[in-house]
Design an enzyme around this catalytic site. Structure first.
Site, PDB file in Angstrom:
ATOM      1  CB  SER A   1      38.549  40.067  37.265  1.00  0.00           C
ATOM      2  OG  SER A   1      37.036  40.627  37.095  1.00  0.00           O
TER       3      SER A   1
ATOM      4  CE1 TYR B   1      38.380  38.042  32.515  1.00  0.00           C
ATOM      5  CE2 TYR B   1      36.362  39.005  33.504  1.00  0.00           C
ATOM      6  CZ  TYR B   1      37.731  38.951  33.476  1.00  0.00           C
ATOM      7  OH  TYR B   1      38.495  39.853  33.977  1.00  0.00           O
TER       8      TYR B   1
END
Length: 254
Positions: free
Chosen positions: A133, A146
């Site tokens: 990501s 995250y």
């Protein structure tokens, strides 16, 4: 005959989203694919849609290597460490939230590599694909667990590449921004502000990976503009942080 005919591939977190797109694409290229997901029904549904070249092996991504290797006839050629947790919250998030993100987003990759590398190094080939990501290159507002663990995933992928590339191990880190998956929905209002406007389909991520594999590229950027953001962050960190803080304040105001 596809480019990956009879290649043996494992895709974790393949019950939907990017993982399902990768599994479909590898199978279309002739690979034999293990579809792994924590949810047995989702894994089975994807494997059924793919057909005879796919086999569902449900379970925790941290422990799937041995069973997947057996299902594929004794070895794995490509391992896609795609399973992830979109753990939101700030620095005050509960310890169990931080631990779950760490175990899935980082340690599952470490555990898989630990099992895969001896065989790969002995035969001089193997490919490890890490779904990182753009949060692993930059950061994501409203999602400290995250963002931090995705930085860890990128660091581990970099370490694998620099340590073993001369011994035939190929590593790729996929770093998309928003992708139209359940994870984008789970990102809530922060995702709507930052990610949704430029969100792409999972198939586009798969296309970017296959292009990057063909070129031997480490960092796969399905959103090309992320390269500019990454450069700006490295060139002038304070200006970049000020811009991100402006985004944070916009989110808080909304």
């Amino acid at each position: 005959m596809g480019a990956y005919q009879d290649t043996r591939v494992v895709v974790t977190g393949a019950g939907g989203g990017i993982g399902a797109a990768l599994a479909h694409r590898f199978a279309a290229e002739g690979a034999r694919v293990v579809v792994n997901d924590l949810d047995p029904d989702r894994a089975a549904a994807v494997a059924d849609r793919i057909g005879g070249r796919a086999l569902a092996v449900p379970g925790d991504a941290s422990t799937v290597v041995a069973e997947a290797r057996e299902a594929l006839g004794g070895t794995v050629d490509i391992y896609c460490a795609n399973a992830g947790i979109a753990a939101g919250g700030d620095a005050f998030a509960d310890e169990d939230v931080w631990d779950a993100a760490w175990q899935t987003n980082v340690m599952a990759h470490v555990r898989a590599a630990r099992l895969l590398l001896p065989d790969w190094l002995e035969r001089g080939s193997g490919r490890f694909v890490s779904t990182v990501s753009a949060a692993g290159l930059l950061t994501m507002i409203g999602a400290a667990p995250y963002s931090v663990t995705k930085h860890g995933a990128l660091a581990f992928a970099e370490w694998l590449s620099l340590t073993y590339r001369h011994r035939g191990i190929q590593v790729h880190a996929i770093c998309p921004q928003g992708v139209r998956t359940d994870m984008l929905t789970a990102a809530g209002s922060a995702g709507e502000l930052v990610l949704a406007p430029t969100a792409i389909e999972p198939d586009t991520v798969a296309d970017a990976l296959f292009d990057g594999m063909a070129k031997g590229t480490f960092m796969i950027l399905p959103h090309p503009e992320v390269a500019g953001y990454y450069t700006a962050r490295a060139t002038d960190p304070d200006r970049w942080l000020s811009g991100m803080n402006h985004l944070q304040r916009t989110w808080e105001g909304a």
